[in-house]
Enzyme design. Structure first.
Site, PDB file in Angstrom:
ATOM      1  N   GLU A 185       9.970  -4.777  -5.595  1.00 54.20           N
ATOM      2  CA  GLU A 185       9.039  -5.660  -4.888  1.00 54.20           C
ATOM      3  C   GLU A 185       9.548  -7.092  -4.947  1.00 54.20           C
ATOM      4  OE1 GLU A 185       6.477  -7.835  -3.010  1.00 54.20           O
ATOM      5  OE2 GLU A 185       6.403  -5.632  -2.903  1.00 54.20           O
ATOM      6  N   ALA A 186       9.586  -7.750  -3.765  1.00 53.89           N
ATOM      7  CA  ALA A 186      10.099  -9.119  -3.686  1.00 53.89           C
ATOM      8  C   ALA A 186       9.168 -10.127  -4.339  1.00 53.89           C
ATOM      9  CB  ALA A 186      10.331  -9.506  -2.224  1.00 53.89           C
ATOM     10  N   SER A 197       0.828  -1.211   0.000  1.00 47.28           N
ATOM     11  CA  SER A 197       0.000   0.000   0.000  1.00 47.28           C
ATOM     12  C   SER A 197       0.855   1.252   0.000  1.00 47.28           C
ATOM     13  CB  SER A 197      -0.929  -0.006   1.217  1.00 47.28           C
ATOM     14  OG  SER A 197      -1.770  -1.141   1.203  1.00 47.28           O
ATOM     15  N   ALA A 198       1.806   1.344   0.938  1.00 46.23           N
ATOM     16  CA  ALA A 198       2.623   2.554   1.041  1.00 46.23           C
ATOM     17  C   ALA A 198       3.518   2.732  -0.180  1.00 46.23           C
ATOM     18  CB  ALA A 198       3.465   2.506   2.314  1.00 46.23           C
ATOM     19  N   HIS A 252      -2.746  -6.689  11.693  1.00 45.19           N
ATOM     20  CA  HIS A 252      -2.484  -5.252  11.727  1.00 45.19           C
ATOM     21  C   HIS A 252      -1.152  -4.990  12.448  1.00 45.19           C
ATOM     22  CE1 HIS A 252      -7.157  -4.861  11.661  1.00 45.19           C
ATOM     23  NE2 HIS A 252      -6.649  -5.126  10.463  1.00 45.19           N
TER      24      HIS A 252
END
Length: 511
Positions: free
Chosen positions: A37-38, A16-17, A450
């Site tokens: 991105e992995a 998201s970030a 979360h």
């Protein structure tokens, strides 16, 4: 080793970030942005289907972490789903797009995170969201021009409707806009579902701009470490297609790998507790003891009922109505969330009805006192770290959850739910006193997914990043994800991550 082209910004992690930051920073055509991105680039088919999100756990889109055994929860090993791939956890979460109560953010400012109160973050919450056409939303507090098209359930589940009636019958108030973060009540929360399909960070932010010539997105690229020259961050090393590649940053590297990935990468790069990183043969660069500390999550449990009639299949996310309550009138804000879940949600080993034959009044602790850690298991990039949230280590957390269970049971036993209510399966009507309810909570424990706090923001010497999200002790390196939260917010965290990243983009562009 291959040296890649130089970039102004290197963003590590396309959840998201990361999707927000890469999109916003590349709005300036003179700025070159690399997003790493992995995980993979392409979505799984089930990602688009809102009620199918539980089936995404354990797939290629999930790092599929687990905790170490939890000593205060009967030694349980708790699954920790965590998004992997372009769009990150926004592709596998339960799509609740909620703000925490304003007291959650005001606590950040009080703790030394200057500029991060609810009022400070409000413009960034609004910038991320688009509630065009949603009635009853105050434009002073809600956005109508952002990429995230959100709103309450368009097709409402009858159990959710009954639950809201039950909460009102039990004496709680109805929220005008539960997502605003201004009300301590029950109501229809906003969902990141648009036109009947999940709306994730890549779909909303990144994919519309991926043809920008100044933006490069590389997937299946596992970052090995952040590189430095003296105390200046100069870029990253990452492995892709079996090759080790070095990417240089002219301005800054920004870690957006989440509350597990960001502290792990800092420690692999020599930034963290000195004795800990040295144990794995890593040369310490900056001794920041709180890297990987201050880990927080929302533990959850609930009252599970057998349904007196078949539960209709969900078309949304299984949880459309929520409420915030406080377990002590002296608290500064609500500390427990109750939610109707239209499936019998419980720890997998416990007996209970199958889907379609049961439901749950879920209880989640929103402001836990317990704090845990993320620590390296070894010096291998990508190796699962040791995750210890220390659920219920602080006895106050169990006390609050017991209060929440009693409140959930009160709501669950109202006449508004009488047509749905069969037998109470978990913990069972015979479990009434505090001691037995605590024992139930220790064996029926789930993570709400979360994860926050492991690169804590603040102005004190123990903080990992300052209020501008700059890592202390080095230059040219920031963290901008859920890990910077000093304390967890009283809601599902995804909407807050969007707001953090939106503000981070402004901070980066202003320097």
């Amino acid at each position: 080793m291959k040296t890649d082209t130089c970039f102004d910004y290197v963003v590590v992690g396309a959840g998201s970030a990361g999707c927000v930051l890469a999109t916003r920073l590349s709005e300036d055509p003179e700025v070159r942005v690399l997003l790493l991105e992995a995980g993979g680039r392409d979505p799984l088919d089930l990602m688009a289907v809102p009620p199918a999100w539980p089936a995404l756990q354990g797939t290629d889109a999930d790092w599929a972490d687990v905790t170490v055994p939890q000593s205060s929860a009967d030694g349980m090993v708790v699954p920790w789903p965590r998004g992997r791939g372009l769009r990150g956890s926004s592709a596998i979460n339960a799509m609740c797009f909620l703000r925490g109560h304003r007291s959650s953010y005001d606590a950040w400012a009080t703790a030394g995170a200057t500029g991060w109160s609810y009022d400070d973050l409000l413009p960034y919450f609004k910038r991320s969201e688009n509630l065009t056409g949603v009635a009853g939303r105050d434009p002073l507090f809600r956005g109508v021009q952002g990429p995230m098209r959100v709103g309450p359930a368009a097709e409402r589940h009858p159990l959710a409707e009954a639950f809201l009636d039950a909460a009102l019958q039990a004496g709680y108030s109805e929220a005008r806009d539960f997502t605003s973060g201004l009300e301590e009540a029950f109501g229809w929360g906003d969902l990141s579902i648009a036109d009947g399909r999940r709306l994730d960070a890549a779909t909303a932010y990144l994919r519309p701009v991926m043809n920008r010539p100044n933006l490069r997105v590389v997937t299946d690229a596992l970052v090995q470490r952040v590189t430095f020259e003296v105390e200046r961050c100069t870029g990253v090393e990452y492995r892709v297609d079996g090759r080790l590649v070095r990417a240089r940053s002219e301005r800054e590297v920004v870690l957006t790998a989440g509350a597990v990935g960001s502290p792990q990468l800092l420690m692999l790069s020599g930034i963290g507790p000195e004795d800990h990183v040295r144990r794995f043969g890593i040369t310490p660069l900056v001794n920041l003891a709180d890297v990987g500390a201050n880990l927080q999550d929302h533990p959850m449990s609930g009252i599970v009922y057998l349904s007196a009639r078949p539960v209709p299949p969900a078309v949304n996310n299984h949880g459309e109505v929520q409420g915030l309550i406080r377990t002590d009138a002296q608290l500064s804000g609500p500390d427990v969330q109750l939610q109707m879940v239209d499936v019998p949600l419980r720890e997998d080993s416990l007996p209970g009805p199958d889907i379609g034959h049961g439901y749950t009044v879920m209880v989640a602790l929103m402001t836990p006192h317990s704090r845990g850690t993320v620590r390296l298991a070894d010096a291998t990039p990508g190796k699962a770290p040791l995750i210890d949230p220390q659920y219920y280590a602080d006895a106050r957390d169990l006390d609050a959850m017991v209060y929440g269970l009693r409140a959930a049971r009160t709501v669950g036993e109202t006449t508004a739910l009488a047509d749905w209510r069969g037998a109470e399966v978990q913990p069972g009507p015979g479990v009434q006193d505090d001691e037995h309810l605590r024992a139930y909570l220790r064996r029926n424990l789930r993570s709400y997914g979360h994860y926050t706090g492991t690169c804590r923001m603040g102005s004190d010497e123990g903080a990992v990043v300052d209020s501008d999200l700059r890592v202390r002790g080095v230059q040219g390196l920031r963290v901008a994800d859920a890990s910077v939260m000093p304390s967890i917010v009283s809601a599902n965290t995804n909407a807050t991550v969007y707001a953090i990243a939106e503000r981070a983009a402004d901070l980066l562009r202003s320097h």
